[in-house]
Design a protein around this motif. Structure first.
Motif, PDB file in Angstrom:
ATOM      1  N   THR A 160     -66.611   6.225 -61.784  1.00  0.00           N
ATOM      2  CA  THR A 160     -66.740   4.995 -62.798  1.00  0.00           C
ATOM      3  C   THR A 160     -68.466   5.475 -61.900  1.00  0.00           C
ATOM      4  O   THR A 160     -69.352   5.230 -62.903  1.00  0.00           O
ATOM      5  CB  THR A 160     -65.973   3.577 -62.398  1.00  0.00           C
ATOM      6  N   TRP A 161     -69.034   4.760 -61.206  1.00  0.00           N
ATOM      7  CA  TRP A 161     -70.303   5.055 -60.149  1.00  0.00           C
ATOM      8  C   TRP A 161     -70.552   5.478 -60.486  1.00  0.00           C
ATOM      9  O   TRP A 161     -72.350   6.192 -60.943  1.00  0.00           O
ATOM     10  CB  TRP A 161     -69.925   4.566 -59.016  1.00  0.00           C
ATOM     11  N   ASN A 162     -69.794   7.012 -60.941  1.00  0.00           N
ATOM     12  CA  ASN A 162     -70.594   8.425 -60.626  1.00  0.00           C
ATOM     13  C   ASN A 162     -71.158   8.492 -62.438  1.00  0.00           C
ATOM     14  O   ASN A 162     -71.839   9.089 -62.456  1.00  0.00           O
ATOM     15  CB  ASN A 162     -69.411   9.858 -60.497  1.00  0.00           C
ATOM     16  N   HIS A 163     -70.174   7.742 -63.017  1.00  0.00           N
ATOM     17  CA  HIS A 163     -69.838   7.861 -64.347  1.00  0.00           C
ATOM     18  C   HIS A 163     -71.572   7.206 -65.303  1.00  0.00           C
ATOM     19  O   HIS A 163     -71.937   7.398 -66.060  1.00  0.00           O
ATOM     20  CB  HIS A 163     -69.007   7.543 -65.065  1.00  0.00           C
ATOM     21  N   HIS A 164     -71.456   6.044 -63.804  1.00  0.00           N
ATOM     22  CA  HIS A 164     -72.805   5.280 -64.504  1.00  0.00           C
ATOM     23  C   HIS A 164     -74.264   6.052 -64.346  1.00  0.00           C
ATOM     24  O   HIS A 164     -74.895   5.299 -65.096  1.00  0.00           O
ATOM     25  CB  HIS A 164     -71.904   4.060 -64.245  1.00  0.00           C
ATOM     26  N   ARG A 165     -74.364   6.376 -63.083  1.00  0.00           N
ATOM     27  CA  ARG A 165     -75.297   6.801 -62.362  1.00  0.00           C
ATOM     28  C   ARG A 165     -75.394   8.208 -63.509  1.00  0.00           C
ATOM     29  O   ARG A 165     -76.444   8.610 -64.085  1.00  0.00           O
ATOM     30  CB  ARG A 165     -74.970   7.255 -61.886  1.00  0.00           C
ATOM     31  N   ASP A 166     -74.161   9.024 -64.052  1.00  0.00           N
ATOM     32  CA  ASP A 166     -75.046  10.179 -65.058  1.00  0.00           C
ATOM     33  C   ASP A 166     -75.348  10.160 -66.004  1.00  0.00           C
ATOM     34  O   ASP A 166     -75.822  11.059 -67.126  1.00  0.00           O
ATOM     35  CB  ASP A 166     -73.369  11.183 -64.482  1.00  0.00           C
ATOM     36  N   ILE A 167     -75.515   9.173 -66.510  1.00  0.00           N
ATOM     37  CA  ILE A 167     -75.668   8.539 -67.778  1.00  0.00           C
ATOM     38  C   ILE A 167     -76.535   8.445 -67.685  1.00  0.00           C
ATOM     39  O   ILE A 167     -77.108   8.127 -69.304  1.00  0.00           O
ATOM     40  CB  ILE A 167     -74.054   8.127 -68.688  1.00  0.00           C
ATOM     41  N   GLY A 168     -77.024   7.958 -66.768  1.00  0.00           N
ATOM     42  CA  GLY A 168     -78.542   6.956 -66.744  1.00  0.00           C
ATOM     43  C   GLY A 168     -78.493   5.792 -66.429  1.00  0.00           C
ATOM     44  O   GLY A 168     -79.208   4.752 -66.458  1.00  0.00           O
ATOM     45  N   LEU A 169     -77.372   4.446 -65.852  1.00  0.00           N
ATOM     46  CA  LEU A 169     -77.953   3.414 -66.067  1.00  0.00           C
ATOM     47  C   LEU A 169     -77.899   3.339 -64.276  1.00  0.00           C
ATOM     48  O   LEU A 169     -77.833   3.925 -63.462  1.00  0.00           O
ATOM     49  CB  LEU A 169     -76.785   2.620 -65.635  1.00  0.00           C
ATOM     50  N   ASP A 170     -79.102   2.445 -64.020  1.00  0.00           N
ATOM     51  CA  ASP A 170     -80.140   2.273 -62.881  1.00  0.00           C
ATOM     52  C   ASP A 170     -78.540   1.488 -62.040  1.00  0.00           C
ATOM     53  O   ASP A 170     -78.539   0.941 -61.130  1.00  0.00           O
ATOM     54  CB  ASP A 170     -80.820   1.573 -62.672  1.00  0.00           C
ATOM     55  N   TYR A 171     -78.286   0.398 -62.560  1.00  0.00           N
ATOM     56  CA  TYR A 171     -76.948  -1.004 -62.032  1.00  0.00           C
ATOM     57  C   TYR A 171     -75.555  -0.545 -62.246  1.00  0.00           C
ATOM     58  O   TYR A 171     -75.978  -0.562 -63.631  1.00  0.00           O
ATOM     59  CB  TYR A 171     -77.826  -1.548 -61.159  1.00  0.00           C
ATOM     60  N   ASP A 172     -74.587  -0.980 -61.578  1.00  0.00           N
ATOM     61  CA  ASP A 172     -73.866  -1.650 -62.276  1.00  0.00           C
ATOM     62  C   ASP A 172     -73.017  -3.278 -61.467  1.00  0.00           C
ATOM     63  O   ASP A 172     -73.835  -3.184 -60.390  1.00  0.00           O
ATOM     64  CB  ASP A 172     -72.288  -0.863 -62.085  1.00  0.00           C
ATOM     65  N   ALA A 173     -72.265  -3.236 -62.714  1.00  0.00           N
ATOM     66  CA  ALA A 173     -72.353  -5.182 -61.586  1.00  0.00           C
ATOM     67  C   ALA A 173     -70.509  -5.256 -62.407  1.00  0.00           C
ATOM     68  O   ALA A 173     -69.885  -6.677 -62.325  1.00  0.00           O
ATOM     69  CB  ALA A 173     -72.996  -6.433 -62.700  1.00  0.00           C
ATOM     70  N   THR A 174     -69.614  -4.108 -61.821  1.00  0.00           N
ATOM     71  CA  THR A 174     -68.335  -4.693 -62.919  1.00  0.00           C
ATOM     72  C   THR A 174     -67.420  -5.167 -60.930  1.00  0.00           C
ATOM     73  O   THR A 174     -66.431  -5.286 -60.806  1.00  0.00           O
ATOM     74  CB  THR A 174     -68.023  -3.070 -62.517  1.00  0.00           C
ATOM     75  N   LEU A 175     -68.217  -4.782 -60.106  1.00  0.00           N
ATOM     76  CA  LEU A 175     -67.336  -5.250 -58.793  1.00  0.00           C
ATOM     77  C   LEU A 175     -67.131  -6.387 -58.000  1.00  0.00           C
ATOM     78  O   LEU A 175     -68.093  -7.108 -58.116  1.00  0.00           O
ATOM     79  CB  LEU A 175     -68.129  -4.181 -57.108  1.00  0.00           C
ATOM     80  N   GLY A 176     -65.584  -6.546 -58.660  1.00  0.00           N
ATOM     81  CA  GLY A 176     -65.503  -8.182 -58.111  1.00  0.00           C
ATOM     82  C   GLY A 176     -63.974  -8.361 -58.699  1.00  0.00           C
ATOM     83  O   GLY A 176     -63.397  -8.326 -58.966  1.00  0.00           O
ATOM     84  N   SER A 177     -63.954 -10.081 -58.881  1.00  0.00           N
ATOM     85  CA  SER A 177     -62.375 -10.134 -59.456  1.00  0.00           C
ATOM     86  C   SER A 177     -62.695 -11.196 -60.574  1.00  0.00           C
ATOM     87  O   SER A 177     -63.705 -11.931 -60.664  1.00  0.00           O
ATOM     88  CB  SER A 177     -61.835 -10.762 -57.764  1.00  0.00           C
ATOM     89  N   SER A 178     -61.241 -11.488 -60.911  1.00  0.00           N
ATOM     90  CA  SER A 178     -61.807 -12.137 -62.647  1.00  0.00           C
ATOM     91  C   SER A 178     -60.703 -14.334 -61.403  1.00  0.00           C
ATOM     92  O   SER A 178     -60.353 -15.049 -62.027  1.00  0.00           O
ATOM     93  CB  SER A 178     -60.782 -11.850 -63.840  1.00  0.00           C
ATOM     94  N   SER A 179     -59.584 -13.449 -60.884  1.00  0.00           N
ATOM     95  CA  SER A 179     -59.659 -14.392 -59.927  1.00  0.00           C
ATOM     96  C   SER A 179     -59.748 -15.191 -59.155  1.00  0.00           C
ATOM     97  O   SER A 179     -59.219 -16.537 -58.602  1.00  0.00           O
ATOM     98  CB  SER A 179     -58.239 -13.742 -59.908  1.00  0.00           C
ATOM     99  N   GLU A 180     -61.000 -14.801 -58.211  1.00  0.00           N
ATOM    100  CA  GLU A 180     -61.319 -14.997 -56.946  1.00  0.00           C
ATOM    101  C   GLU A 180     -63.111 -15.170 -57.090  1.00  0.00           C
ATOM    102  O   GLU A 180     -63.272 -13.933 -57.097  1.00  0.00           O
ATOM    103  CB  GLU A 180     -60.470 -14.299 -56.167  1.00  0.00           C
ATOM    104  N   CYS A 181     -62.915 -16.256 -56.250  1.00  0.00           N
ATOM    105  CA  CYS A 181     -64.719 -16.619 -56.433  1.00  0.00           C
ATOM    106  C   CYS A 181     -65.295 -16.895 -54.192  1.00  0.00           C
ATOM    107  O   CYS A 181     -64.271 -16.422 -53.457  1.00  0.00           O
ATOM    108  CB  CYS A 181     -65.296 -18.082 -56.841  1.00  0.00           C
ATOM    109  N   GLY A 182     -66.201 -15.729 -54.531  1.00  0.00           N
ATOM    110  CA  GLY A 182     -66.904 -15.615 -52.676  1.00  0.00           C
ATOM    111  C   GLY A 182     -67.565 -14.155 -52.748  1.00  0.00           C
ATOM    112  O   GLY A 182     -67.463 -12.769 -53.821  1.00  0.00           O
TER     113      GLY A 182
END
Length: 297
Positions: A160-182
């Motif tokens: 995924t991050w390769n795809h994001h970089r290849d299409i010209g995005l500078d950052y991604d904010a996907t890494l994380g959880s929908s059930s845990e905070c921290g």
């Protein structure tokens, strides 16, 4: 990370479903509450909360990022996937980036200094062509390039991050959880390619906190603990509040979000959207774009 601040708080909103509409019967059945059906009326749209969020954030002199979704139609799927309930749920919640109301709010947000980013569709996390098409569509609607975004449902693969970089995005904010905070992925941003591409780990999602409508004290206690932990570790803290959670049917969320920002500012935090922080990290001496009137700018 930034000189003069105790930590950084990045504010984000995933625009999954700005219209309740066809989702109303599902929630009426799921909650056994016919009041949800009121959203079927043409003049009623409880999930359209853009103006309320802008007013709240503007009153605190902060800005955030809104990630817009161009979900694929189920008719674009193969026939053997038409019986998958998940795809029907996504299909019925679709909206068009080029609808007049969406175009208007995109430009109102952009003109006001809020960041617009990409919310990659459900299956696009491993489909670079779909990601590229969605990014192009959003940029066409907006009128300029975008910086980053987050994948729908936090879907992610090793590529995924390769795809994001290849299409010209500078950052991604996907890494994380929908059930845990921290800070389960550390206190700082990540650079998976040892270059300027940045990953902002997600610290907290609205649905992962105790329900502030019935357990506000517990929800705020969690927020305070994470704010203190962020300050103690000079952390980058990234939070996600979906726009629909500011509606009256989700009591307590609007107040909790306000207190979270106020608590960060009281602790000496920089507060803003990830794109602005990415600018500052990349070139601290350069004035970031789109931050006029932003607290900490």
């Amino acid at each position: 990370m930034l000189p003069g601040y105790e930590f950084e708080l990045c504010l984000t909103h995933d625009v999954d479903r700005p219209y309740k509409g066809l989702q109303a019967p599902y929630y009426a059945l799921a909650d056994r509450d016919p009041r949800h059906l009121g959203a079927l009326l043409p003049s009623v749209n409880p999930w359209w909360q853009f103006e309320e969020i802008m007013e709240l954030e503007d009153s605190l002199d902060v800005r955030s990022a809104f990630y817009f979704l161009q979900e694929e139609s189920i008719l674009q799927k193969s026939p053997n996937e038409w019986l998958t309930p998940r795809y029907w749920i996504e299909h019925l919640g679709r909206y068009d980036l080029f609808d007049t109301d969406i175009l208007d709010v995109l430009h109102e947000l952009d003109d006001g200094g809020w960041e617009i980013g990409l919310h990659g569709s459900y299956d696009s996390y491993d489909d670079p062509e779909a990601l590229r098409e969605q990014k192009t569509a959003l940029e066409s609607a907006l009128g300029h390039t975008i910086r980053g975004g987050r994948q729908h449902h936090l879907n992610r693969s090793e590529s995924t991050w390769n795809h994001h970089r290849d299409i010209g995005l500078d950052y991604d904010a996907t890494l994380g959880s929908s059930s845990e905070c921290g800070f389960n992925h550390g206190y700082q941003v990540k650079r998976p390619f040892d270059d300027d591409f940045i990953v902002f780990p997600l610290t907290m999602m609205d649905i992962a906190v105790p329900n502030p409508g019935t357990e506000f004290d517990q929800a705020w206690e969690l927020c305070e603990r994470l704010l203190d932990e962020a300050a103690e570790n000079d952390a980058v803290m990234t939070v996600l509040w979906h726009p629909r959670m500011f509606a009256d049917e989700y009591p307590g969320h609007r107040q909790l979000y306000r207190q979270l920002i106020e608590g960060a500012l009281e602790r000496g935090a920089w507060v803003g959207p990830p794109g602005d922080l990415a600018d500052r990290i990349a070139a601290p001496s350069r004035t970031p774009t789109g931050t006029a009137g932003l607290r900490g700018s």
